[in-house]
Structure formats: structure tokens, C-alpha cells
Design a protein around this motif. Structure first.
Motif, PDB file in Angstrom:
ATOM      1  N   LYS A 153       0.836  -1.204   0.000  1.00  0.00           N
ATOM      2  CA  LYS A 153       0.000   0.000   0.000  1.00  0.00           C
ATOM      3  C   LYS A 153       0.873   1.258   0.000  1.00  0.00           C
ATOM      4  O   LYS A 153       0.622   2.202  -0.744  1.00  0.00           O
ATOM      5  N   GLU A 154       1.903   1.270   0.840  1.00  0.00           N
ATOM      6  CA  GLU A 154       2.814   2.416   0.902  1.00  0.00           C
ATOM      7  C   GLU A 154       3.594   2.571  -0.402  1.00  0.00           C
ATOM      8  O   GLU A 154       3.810   3.681  -0.882  1.00  0.00           O
ATOM      9  N   ARG A 155       3.985   1.453  -0.993  1.00  0.00           N
ATOM     10  CA  ARG A 155       4.735   1.483  -2.251  1.00  0.00           C
ATOM     11  C   ARG A 155       3.857   2.062  -3.373  1.00  0.00           C
ATOM     12  O   ARG A 155       4.301   2.885  -4.160  1.00  0.00           O
ATOM     13  N   LYS A 156       2.579   1.645  -3.436  1.00  0.00           N
ATOM     14  CA  LYS A 156       1.655   2.166  -4.448  1.00  0.00           C
ATOM     15  C   LYS A 156       1.425   3.657  -4.239  1.00  0.00           C
ATOM     16  O   LYS A 156       1.382   4.435  -5.201  1.00  0.00           O
ATOM     17  N   ALA A 157       1.270   4.066  -2.991  1.00  0.00           N
ATOM     18  CA  ALA A 157       1.071   5.490  -2.689  1.00  0.00           C
ATOM     19  C   ALA A 157       2.289   6.300  -3.095  1.00  0.00           C
ATOM     20  O   ALA A 157       2.161   7.410  -3.637  1.00  0.00           O
ATOM     21  N   LEU A 158       3.481   5.755  -2.860  1.00  0.00           N
ATOM     22  CA  LEU A 158       4.717   6.429  -3.245  1.00  0.00           C
ATOM     23  C   LEU A 158       4.809   6.576  -4.759  1.00  0.00           C
ATOM     24  O   LEU A 158       5.128   7.654  -5.267  1.00  0.00           O
ATOM     25  N   HIS A 159       4.489   5.521  -5.494  1.00  0.00           N
ATOM     26  CA  HIS A 159       4.538   5.582  -6.963  1.00  0.00           C
ATOM     27  C   HIS A 159       3.480   6.541  -7.511  1.00  0.00           C
ATOM     28  O   HIS A 159       3.743   7.275  -8.468  1.00  0.00           O
ATOM     29  N   THR A 160       2.313   6.555  -6.913  1.00  0.00           N
ATOM     30  CA  THR A 160       1.260   7.488  -7.336  1.00  0.00           C
ATOM     31  C   THR A 160       1.714   8.923  -7.136  1.00  0.00           C
ATOM     32  O   THR A 160       1.538   9.766  -8.023  1.00  0.00           O
ATOM     33  N   GLU A 161       2.291   9.189  -5.987  1.00  0.00           N
ATOM     34  CA  GLU A 161       2.790  10.540  -5.695  1.00  0.00           C
ATOM     35  C   GLU A 161       3.901  10.931  -6.671  1.00  0.00           C
ATOM     36  O   GLU A 161       3.943  12.061  -7.147  1.00  0.00           O
ATOM     37  N   MET A 162       4.784   9.995  -6.978  1.00  0.00           N
ATOM     38  CA  MET A 162       5.860  10.285  -7.929  1.00  0.00           C
ATOM     39  C   MET A 162       5.299  10.568  -9.317  1.00  0.00           C
ATOM     40  O   MET A 162       5.768  11.476 -10.015  1.00  0.00           O
ATOM     41  N   ASP A 163       4.276   9.813  -9.739  1.00  0.00           N
ATOM     42  CA  ASP A 163       3.656  10.040 -11.042  1.00  0.00           C
ATOM     43  C   ASP A 163       2.971  11.398 -11.107  1.00  0.00           C
ATOM     44  O   ASP A 163       3.017  12.079 -12.134  1.00  0.00           O
ATOM     45  N   GLU A 164       2.318  11.797 -10.015  1.00  0.00           N
ATOM     46  CA  GLU A 164       1.643  13.095  -9.981  1.00  0.00           C
ATOM     47  C   GLU A 164       2.635  14.246 -10.046  1.00  0.00           C
ATOM     48  O   GLU A 164       2.327  15.301 -10.570  1.00  0.00           O
ATOM     49  N   ARG A 165       3.801  14.042  -9.500  1.00  0.00           N
ATOM     50  CA  ARG A 165       4.816  15.098  -9.482  1.00  0.00           C
ATOM     51  C   ARG A 165       5.701  15.085 -10.727  1.00  0.00           C
ATOM     52  O   ARG A 165       6.551  15.953 -10.880  1.00  0.00           O
ATOM     53  N   ALA A 166       5.512  14.095 -11.578  1.00  0.00           N
ATOM     54  CA  ALA A 166       6.325  14.006 -12.789  1.00  0.00           C
ATOM     55  C   ALA A 166       6.049  15.209 -13.688  1.00  0.00           C
ATOM     56  O   ALA A 166       4.933  15.723 -13.745  1.00  0.00           O
TER      57      ALA A 166
END
Length: 150
Positions: A23-36
């Protein structure tokens, strides 16, 4: 003394293991994608603002959503301008109002549009009542919010 330091160092290192749950890993990747960094064209930004404006006008006029609710949904400002309060307009809004009045007086068709206004985007949608201009909806979007919604 050095053994205590070494043991303490290993304990600290082991406790900072860096294990993330799924769950934390998915949240981290989502946040990284949003900030891309995204490359979007002016055309895409204006099309999105036009789309957002049309859906908000539909929500307010047909779905009976209040102006305040619509404004809070899109983080924008809505203004319904009629001939009675058109004197309060200035800048781009005033120019658009005058252009819509001129178009009506010359029998031209009226269309909604989006204009650049500093760091904002101004959506305008005229409303006709018979052969005369009934009023104009003005919606001011933050350009940043439109880009983030793409």
C-alpha cells in the motif's frame, strides 16, 4: 567503547530497513507520477478549460447545483453577469461582454470561449433569451489547476 558504537550503529541500521508495504509502495509511486513533469500544449490546456467550463455551466443551469458548490468543486470563481451588473466588469471580462453585445446587435452567433488572463484562464458562456443577450457566465480557472487535471 568501539564495540558499543558498532552494535548501536548496526541496531540503527537494521531498524531503518526501508521495508514498505504494498500500500505504501503504491502510494509512493502514485505521488511520484503526480509530481512528474508533464509536457502539455496550450491547445490541450484551453480545451480542458473549455470542457470544465461547459460541465460547470451545465451543472449550475440544468442540475441545479449552486454557484458556491460548483466553485468549490473546481476551485474556481463563477460570475453571472447581466446588463444590470455589467458596469462592474473590467479588463478582459468587460471586453468580452462588449464583444457579445456587439455580436448580438449585428445578428452574429455567440459561442463560449476561453481567454488567457494573467496566470488564469477566463471561460465565458453567453446566454440568449430570444434575440437578445440574457447574460454571460464568467468562470475564472487557475491555469495550474487545469494543468494538474490533465
Amino acid at each position: 567503547m568501539s564495540r558499543i558504537f558498532l552494535i548501536s550503529f548496526l541496531v540503527v541500521l537494521a531498524s531503518c530497513g526501508g521495508n514498505l508495504s504494498d500500500k505504501e509502495r503504491k502510494a509512493l509511486h502514485t505521488e511520484m507520477d503526480e509530481r512528474a513533469i508533464k509536457k502539455v500544449s496550450e491547445e490541450e490546456i484551453f480545451e480542458k478549460a473549455l470542457e470544465e467550463g461547459r460541465s460547470l455551466i451545465q451543472a449550475v443551469t440544468e442540475d441545479f447545483v449552486s454557484e458556491e458548490q460548483a466553485a468549490s468543486m473546481c476551485k474556481c470563481t463563477l460570475q453571472w453577469i447581466t446588463e444590470d451588473n455589467a458596469s462592474s466588469l473590467s479588463g478582459t471580462s468587460k471586453e468580452l461582454w462588449d464583444a457579445y453585445e456587439f455580436a448580438v446587435s449585428n445578428g452574429n452567433s455567440l459561442n463560449d470561449n476561453v481567454q488567457k488572463q494573467d496566470d488564469d484562464l477566463l471561460y465565458s458562456a453567453p446566454s440568449m433569451e430570444g434575440e437578445s443577450l440574457h447574460g454571460v457566465w464568467f468562470i475564472t480557472f487557475k491555469k495550474k489547476n487545469i494543468i494538474l487535471s490533465l
